[in-house]
Design an enzyme around this catalytic site. Structure first.
Site, mmCIF file in Angstrom:
data_model
loop_
_atom_site.group_PDB
_atom_site.id
_atom_site.type_symbol
_atom_site.label_atom_id
_atom_site.label_comp_id
_atom_site.label_asym_id
_atom_site.label_seq_id
_atom_site.Cartn_x
_atom_site.Cartn_y
_atom_site.Cartn_z
ATOM 1 N N TYR A 159 -13.644 -3.726 10.253
ATOM 2 C CA TYR A 159 -12.322 -3.063 10.349
ATOM 3 C C TYR A 159 -11.689 -3.299 11.728
ATOM 4 O O TYR A 159 -10.506 -3.640 11.825
ATOM 5 C CB TYR A 159 -12.520 -1.570 10.068
ATOM 6 C CG TYR A 159 -11.238 -0.763 10.011
ATOM 7 C CD1 TYR A 159 -10.391 -0.854 8.907
ATOM 8 C CD2 TYR A 159 -10.881 0.108 11.040
ATOM 9 C CE1 TYR A 159 -9.215 -0.098 8.836
ATOM 10 C CE2 TYR A 159 -9.718 0.866 10.977
ATOM 11 C CZ TYR A 159 -8.894 0.765 9.872
ATOM 12 O OH TYR A 159 -7.733 1.509 9.808
ATOM 13 N N GLY A 194 0.832 -1.209 0.000
ATOM 14 C CA GLY A 194 0.000 0.000 0.000
ATOM 15 C C GLY A 194 0.863 1.253 0.000
ATOM 16 O O GLY A 194 0.617 2.182 0.763
HETATM 17 P P1 NAP Z 1 -5.121 5.131 2.009
HETATM 18 O O1 NAP Z 1 -4.668 6.525 1.813
HETATM 19 O O2 NAP Z 1 -6.491 4.747 1.582
HETATM 20 O O3 NAP Z 1 -4.050 4.147 1.307
HETATM 21 C C1 NAP Z 1 -4.250 2.759 1.326
HETATM 22 C C2 NAP Z 1 -3.157 2.078 0.531
HETATM 23 O O4 NAP Z 1 -3.428 0.663 0.541
HETATM 24 C C3 NAP Z 1 -3.122 2.511 -0.921
HETATM 25 O O5 NAP Z 1 -1.778 2.529 -1.372
HETATM 26 C C4 NAP Z 1 -3.890 1.392 -1.634
HETATM 27 O O6 NAP Z 1 -3.471 1.282 -2.983
HETATM 28 C C5 NAP Z 1 -3.474 0.170 -0.798
HETATM 29 N N1 NAP Z 1 -4.406 -0.931 -0.896
HETATM 30 C C6 NAP Z 1 -5.722 -0.953 -0.569
HETATM 31 N N2 NAP Z 1 -6.240 -2.170 -0.825
HETATM 32 C C7 NAP Z 1 -5.233 -2.943 -1.316
HETATM 33 C C8 NAP Z 1 -5.133 -4.288 -1.772
HETATM 34 N N3 NAP Z 1 -6.195 -5.122 -1.782
HETATM 35 N N4 NAP Z 1 -3.939 -4.739 -2.219
HETATM 36 C C9 NAP Z 1 -2.865 -3.911 -2.215
HETATM 37 N N5 NAP Z 1 -2.887 -2.634 -1.808
HETATM 38 C C10 NAP Z 1 -4.073 -2.160 -1.361
HETATM 39 O O7 NAP Z 1 -5.033 4.705 3.549
HETATM 40 P P2 NAP Z 1 -4.086 5.237 4.732
HETATM 41 O O8 NAP Z 1 -4.871 6.170 5.557
HETATM 42 O O9 NAP Z 1 -2.759 5.650 4.206
HETATM 43 O O10 NAP Z 1 -3.947 3.886 5.587
HETATM 44 C C11 NAP Z 1 -2.798 3.049 5.559
HETATM 45 C C12 NAP Z 1 -2.919 2.023 6.680
HETATM 46 O O11 NAP Z 1 -3.022 2.713 7.933
HETATM 47 C C13 NAP Z 1 -4.143 1.140 6.577
HETATM 48 O O12 NAP Z 1 -3.834 -0.166 6.985
HETATM 49 C C14 NAP Z 1 -5.121 1.765 7.566
HETATM 50 O O13 NAP Z 1 -6.056 0.852 8.056
HETATM 51 C C15 NAP Z 1 -4.155 2.231 8.634
HETATM 52 N N6 NAP Z 1 -4.710 3.301 9.472
HETATM 53 C C16 NAP Z 1 -5.026 4.510 8.953
HETATM 54 C C17 NAP Z 1 -5.555 5.497 9.783
HETATM 55 C C18 NAP Z 1 -5.912 6.872 9.286
HETATM 56 O O14 NAP Z 1 -6.459 7.655 10.089
HETATM 57 N N7 NAP Z 1 -5.638 7.222 8.036
HETATM 58 C C19 NAP Z 1 -5.774 5.214 11.136
HETATM 59 C C20 NAP Z 1 -5.454 3.962 11.633
HETATM 60 C C21 NAP Z 1 -4.905 3.006 10.792
HETATM 61 P P3 NAP Z 1 -4.461 0.779 -4.174
HETATM 62 O O15 NAP Z 1 -5.845 1.248 -3.800
HETATM 63 O O16 NAP Z 1 -3.909 1.389 -5.402
HETATM 64 O O17 NAP Z 1 -4.327 -0.713 -4.167
#
Ligand code: NAP
Length: 245
Positions: free
Chosen positions: A155, A13
């Site tokens: 989630y 990701g």
């Molecule tokens: P984001 O901006 O939506 O980015 C998600 C990334 O994951 C993208 O690069 C996406 O690329 C990739 N992805 C999604 N589904 C995938 C799949 N099936 N196979 C491969 N890649 C996949 O999310 P983010 O906020 O940066 O979150 C990153 C991580 O942090 C996640 O695990 C999330 O649960 C965790 N997190 C985030 C927050 C927050 O507040 N933002 C809080 C707690 C935890 P593609 O769609 O191109 O595949």
């Protein structure tokens, strides 16, 4: 200053948000970095930035919810890089709704993308890391995996599952000097949180009175990827401005 010169890392990701910042921070510390995602084109801006830092970069198309894709991703990685020093399981999605309205497909998609993917990637990383007798695995979970959150049954279950998996693998891998830890972000400003309603109410509950930045998470990952954390394993490092304590 954390020095990861000549280390190699895979960040799932890595096209945007937290994963992109983690990949670039690792490269700034000297690491050669592969990033994966479902769309090769969107990974290019990350790999361009890694190469501009003078590091080797690799973009791998992979849906982490699919076993064959994950096996192919590791084959690709190990063809280009001699070893895997660091694995960051970051790819994740949300499909929110109250449980009474949650479709089975939305449960499965979130569990497979967030939790099954972590199992598949850790399983693939185990052999090369055990052979090398070193490695750092960092799983990006969430504070809601610790405390629950109404409207996120799928989630929160996936993120709590990642914490259990982290602790089990920490025990399984400790004798080979492989550290397995988790980072639990609070609210971080990315595409994932852009769509959240009523952000003022959310911020009112955060002692530091702001959403975090992707770099706040990348800094924690950098520490857990470095020798500074060699005696830390099976832990969950919460990075949330004091939301959960
Ligand atoms: P984001 O901006 O939506 O980015 C998600 C990334 O994951 C993208 O690069 C996406 O690329 C990739 N992805 C999604 N589904 C995938 C799949 N099936 N196979 C491969 N890649 C996949 O999310 P983010 O906020 O940066 O979150 C990153 C991580 O942090 C996640 O695990 C999330 O649960 C965790 N997190 C985030 C927050 C927050 O507040 N933002 C809080 C707690 C935890 P593609 O769609 O191109 O595949």
């Amino acid at each position: 200053m954390i020095d990861l010169s000549n280390k190699t890392a895979l960040v799932t990701g890595g096209s945007r948000g937290i994963g992109r910042d983690i990949a670039i921070s690792l490269a700034q510390a000297g690491c050669n970095v592969a990033v994966s995602g479902r769309d090769l084109d969107t990974l290019k801006s990350t790999t361009d930035e890694i190469e501009n830092l003078g590091r080797k970069a690799l973009a791998i198309r992979c849906d982490v919810a699919k076993e064959n894709d994950v096996a192919e991703m590791f084959r690709n990685f190990l063809e280009v890089f001699p070893v895997m020093d660091i694995l960051v399981n970051n790819a994740g999605i949300t499909k929110d709704g109250l449980i009474v309205r949650m479709k089975e497909a939305d449960w499965d998609d979130v569990i497979d993308t967030n939790l099954k993917s972590t199992f598949l990637c850790c399983k693939e990383a185990a052999r090369p890391m055990m052979k090398a007798r070193c490695g750092k695995i960092i799983n990006i979970t969430s504070v809601v995996g610790l405390i629950g959150n109404a409207g996120q049954a799928n989630y929160t279950a996936s993120k709590a599952g990642m914490i259990g998996l982290t602790k089990t693998l920490a025990r399984e891998f400790a004798s080979r000097s492989i550290n397995v830890n988790a980072v639990a972000p609070g609210f971080i400003a990315t595409a994932m949180t852009e769509k959240l309603p009523d952000t003022e109410r959310l911020i009112a509950n955060i002692p530091m009175a702001r959403f975090g930045k992707p770099s706040d998470i990348a800094n924690a990952v950098l520490f857990l990827a470095s020798p500074l954390s060699d005696y830390i394993t099976g832990q969950v490092l919460t990075v949330d401005g004091g939301l959960v304590m």
